[in-house]
Design a protein around this motif. Structure first.
Motif, PDB file in Angstrom:
ATOM      1  N   ASP A 511      14.959  47.021 -53.968  1.00  0.00           N
ATOM      2  CA  ASP A 511      14.774  48.030 -52.863  1.00  0.00           C
ATOM      3  C   ASP A 511      16.110  48.434 -52.264  1.00  0.00           C
ATOM      4  O   ASP A 511      16.045  49.312 -51.432  1.00  0.00           O
ATOM      5  CB  ASP A 511      13.993  47.255 -51.817  1.00  0.00           C
ATOM      6  N   GLU A 537      21.539  57.558 -51.954  1.00  0.00           N
ATOM      7  CA  GLU A 537      20.152  57.665 -51.256  1.00  0.00           C
ATOM      8  C   GLU A 537      20.508  57.636 -49.718  1.00  0.00           C
ATOM      9  O   GLU A 537      21.604  56.802 -49.367  1.00  0.00           O
ATOM     10  CB  GLU A 537      19.294  56.573 -51.643  1.00  0.00           C
ATOM     11  N   TRP A 561      14.384  56.771 -51.390  1.00  0.00           N
ATOM     12  CA  TRP A 561      13.417  56.251 -52.469  1.00  0.00           C
ATOM     13  C   TRP A 561      13.402  57.308 -53.784  1.00  0.00           C
ATOM     14  O   TRP A 561      12.277  57.626 -54.183  1.00  0.00           O
ATOM     15  CB  TRP A 561      12.147  56.137 -52.112  1.00  0.00           C
ATOM     16  N   SER A 562      14.414  57.956 -54.118  1.00  0.00           N
ATOM     17  CA  SER A 562      14.601  58.926 -55.018  1.00  0.00           C
ATOM     18  C   SER A 562      15.363  58.595 -56.472  1.00  0.00           C
ATOM     19  O   SER A 562      15.432  59.286 -57.382  1.00  0.00           O
ATOM     20  CB  SER A 562      14.848  60.188 -54.507  1.00  0.00           C
ATOM     21  N   ARG A 565      14.988  53.712 -61.484  1.00  0.00           N
ATOM     22  CA  ARG A 565      13.748  53.064 -61.564  1.00  0.00           C
ATOM     23  C   ARG A 565      13.561  51.473 -62.213  1.00  0.00           C
ATOM     24  O   ARG A 565      13.134  51.328 -63.168  1.00  0.00           O
ATOM     25  CB  ARG A 565      12.833  54.046 -62.593  1.00  0.00           C
ATOM     26  N   THR A 582      10.524  48.836 -59.002  1.00  0.00           N
ATOM     27  CA  THR A 582      11.024  49.748 -58.091  1.00  0.00           C
ATOM     28  C   THR A 582       9.723  50.469 -57.656  1.00  0.00           C
ATOM     29  O   THR A 582       8.737  50.914 -58.401  1.00  0.00           O
ATOM     30  CB  THR A 582      11.837  50.593 -58.553  1.00  0.00           C
ATOM     31  N   ARG A 584      10.073  53.445 -56.224  1.00  0.00           N
ATOM     32  CA  ARG A 584      10.664  54.861 -56.465  1.00  0.00           C
ATOM     33  C   ARG A 584       9.505  55.385 -57.316  1.00  0.00           C
ATOM     34  O   ARG A 584       9.395  54.908 -58.683  1.00  0.00           O
ATOM     35  CB  ARG A 584      11.938  54.787 -56.821  1.00  0.00           C
TER      36      ARG A 584
END
Length: 593
Positions: A511, A537, A561-562, A565, A582, A584
């Motif tokens: 996270d 991020e 959150w982009s 993975r 994840t 994401r």
């Protein structure tokens, strides 16, 4: 009060499965529930990912996996990365007026490796039949699955191009002339029929192993290979170069190729031993970064702070610079990994990590490789900050596919980390009658002689696919990985270092805000680079971002959150299993009990 995480860390003792799509994770868990082992579950999960994430991988793609077999008591690497066809010569490609291999279309295709890899794993490490592991994929291809919004968007953006240039893809992905609506049921009946015929041919031979060999024959020497040969004999299709080209793959290439199993490349770091693929993949860059960082007290840094991020990014720049000069298929090139991972080499290289961000590409110089170093750096200098040439098919180049990942551990301690990729729906036209397309992995070769990654028949492209498995005190403990091309080992490095030094659980670690750099040349067409780049991020926080800018990093602040993975699974010494995925993109999931 417990620390908030986006999802719980999954705990259990029976088995855990984590992948980049919840349906695939559920399929893997169902295989464990039916008595299959981690290898059976990984295969079924991987084949299902080809159906539910077709914009990221497919049956015509490639596959590396790192795994631990309790029975054999060793960590091994599955190499199902197909090689360049016999007709893939630099002279042939340059005669087409190319200086780079296009990122899509038929010239970019190498031998599809994933199916043979999965079948090899099933035969030698699994317990189930071809039908057992293919049934879930057949179901979702034939009966339908809720299509991801990302899949809908990718298809819609390419719809007009498919209609004009790749009509078989138009028929497959836009049935009735419309892209599927997000979360609507989507079917691929031709793919389901292909898998059903393979199952039928497997069951025509008595015995589990004989059936698996029949399935391999059906794909590489039977009806699948025949369909690919018939299509490629006449097909001439548009690609990212802005021109139409024929492919060079043929049935003889398919018939003569097999997936293999080999020893991993490893590095010891603070009680852990990290296992990666050899230098035919980019995996050793993570090990090189660890060798650089082992001499720095990361445990004394805030794992979300600017000192940690700066230090890790600068180490990655150095490791990836070496990737460009030294990595390639070791069957064709002398790759000096022992020297690149040595204390002597890294003690010297570590001095290059300064307080300010480097804007230079600085591969190390090794005695005996002076000409190779000079040749590569001269070539790369021509492209620093931009493409070698401006692509005229930007709508294709911008819609490059990606990758998927899965991790599985069963109650006996068998462990699989796999990163399937290639053959995504953007790669090339669907082969008539099969329901899938071929890959575009050849774009990672250079059309420049004298490099470890120069194009040559029979050679493995230096792939970005890079699963990870780590042992703690010699015991197989942690499987992890992520999609993301050149970012895969960057995101995995941040995850691993934070996990080792920060003492968070798996989900807490996943996270945390992620970051990466595009400082070095990209592996994908059009091979761009951005000196000093740092994408991070926004959740890193204003103070951290300001401090990184002050160090000279060229910041590209991404939405929360982009990025990344990452999925991961762990087995403790007492047999407790853990897994996390994840949040994401809101599709990866960990399951276990």
């Amino acid at each position: 009060m417990a620390t908030f995480t986006t999802r719980p860390e999954i705990l259990g003792r029976f088995g855990v499965v984590t992948s980049t799509h919840w349906i695939a994770s559920a399929v893997g868990m169902s295989i464990l529930e039916r008595g299959g082992n981690a290898f059976d579950a990984a295969i079924a999960t991987g084949l299902t990912l080809q159906v539910v994430e077709p914009h990221l991988n497919g049956p015509g793609g490639d596959l590396p996996a790192i795994f631990y077999s309790r029975k054999r008591d060793r960590v091994e690497v599955l190499c199902a990365q197909g090689t360049a066809p016999a007709g893939a010569t630099m002279d042939h490609y340059r005669a087409q007026g190319l200086s780079l291999i296009p990122g899509d279309g038929l010239l970019a295709t190498v031998i599809p490796g994933s199916f043979d890899g999965w079948m090899l794993m099933l035969r030698d490490y699994g317990t189930m039949t071809v039908r057992d592991v293919l049934e879930p994929a057949i179901y979702y291809a034939g009966q339908g699955h809720p299509v991801l919004p990302q899949v809908s968007a990718a298809i819609a953006q390419l719809g007009d191009f498919f209609r004009r240039e790749w009509p078989t893809s138009y028929e497959t992905w836009l049935p009735g002339g419309n892209a599927p609506a997000p979360r609507s049921d989507f079917r691929n009946p031709a793919l389901a029929a292909t898998w059903q015929r393979i199952v039928a041919e497997a069951e025509a031979r008595p015995g589990r192993e004989a059936g698996i060999e029949a399935a391999r024959d059906a794909f590489y020497r039977g009806f699948v290979a025949e369909a690919i040969q018939a299509y490629l004999a006449t097909a001439e299709v548009m690609d990212a170069s802005g021109a139409r080209h024929k492919g060079v793959l043929n049935a003889d290439d398919l018939a003569g190729w097999r997936a293999t199993v080999e020893a991993p490349q490893t590095y010891d770091y603070h009680g852990w031993t990290v296992a990666k693929t050899g230098p035919w993949g980019q995996g050793p860059v993570l090990l090189q970064a660890l060798a650089l960082l082992k001499g720095i007290d990361l445990a004394d840094m805030d794992p979300a702070g600017e000192r940690f991020i700066h230090t890790v990014v600068e180490a990655m720049k150095l490791a990836f610079a070496d990737r460009e000069v030294y990595y390639g298929d070791p069957a064709f090139a002398d790759v000096p990994l022992d020297r690149l991972l040595s204390d002597t080499y890294n003690d010297e290289r570590r001095r290059l990590i300064a307080d300010d961000a480097s804007l230079l590409l600085r591969p190390g110089r090794l005695p005996g490789f002076e000409e190779q170093h000079a040749h590569t750096t001269r070539m790369l200098a021509q492209m620093e900050g931009g493409a070698v040439y401006e692509p005229t098919m930007a709508h294709l180049t911008a819609r490059r596919g990606d990758t998927v990942h899965l991790d599985v551990i069963d109650r006996d301690g068998n462990m699989v980390s796999a990163t399937p990729s290639g053959g995504w729906l953007q790669s090339s036209p669907v082969v008539p009658g099969l329901g899938f397309c071929l890959n575009s992995r050849a774009q990672m070769f250079w059309l420049e002689p004298g490099l470890p990654t120069s194009l040559a028949p029979g050679k493995r492209p230096r792939t970005t696919l890079t699963p990870s498995l780590a042992l703690y005190d010699g015991r197989p403990t942690l499987a992890f990985g992520t999609p993301g091309g050149d970012q895969q080992d960057q995101w995995q490095l941040a995850f691993f270092l934070r996990y080792v030094h920060g003492h968070f659980d798996l989900q807490q670690t996943i996270d945390m805000p992620l970051f990466h750099t595009a400082h070095f040349p990209a592996s994908f067409h059009p091979r761009t680079c951005k000196p000093g780049d740092l994408t991070i991020e926004e959740t890193a926080g204003a103070d951290v971002l300001a401090a990184l800018r002050a160090r000279g990093h060229g910041l590209n602040v991404a939405p929360a959150w982009s990025i990344g993975r990452v999925t991961a699974a762990r087995r403790d010494a007492d047999g407790l299993l853990r897994a996390a995925a994840t949040p994401r993109l809101m599709q990866a999931y960990a399951i276990g009990r």
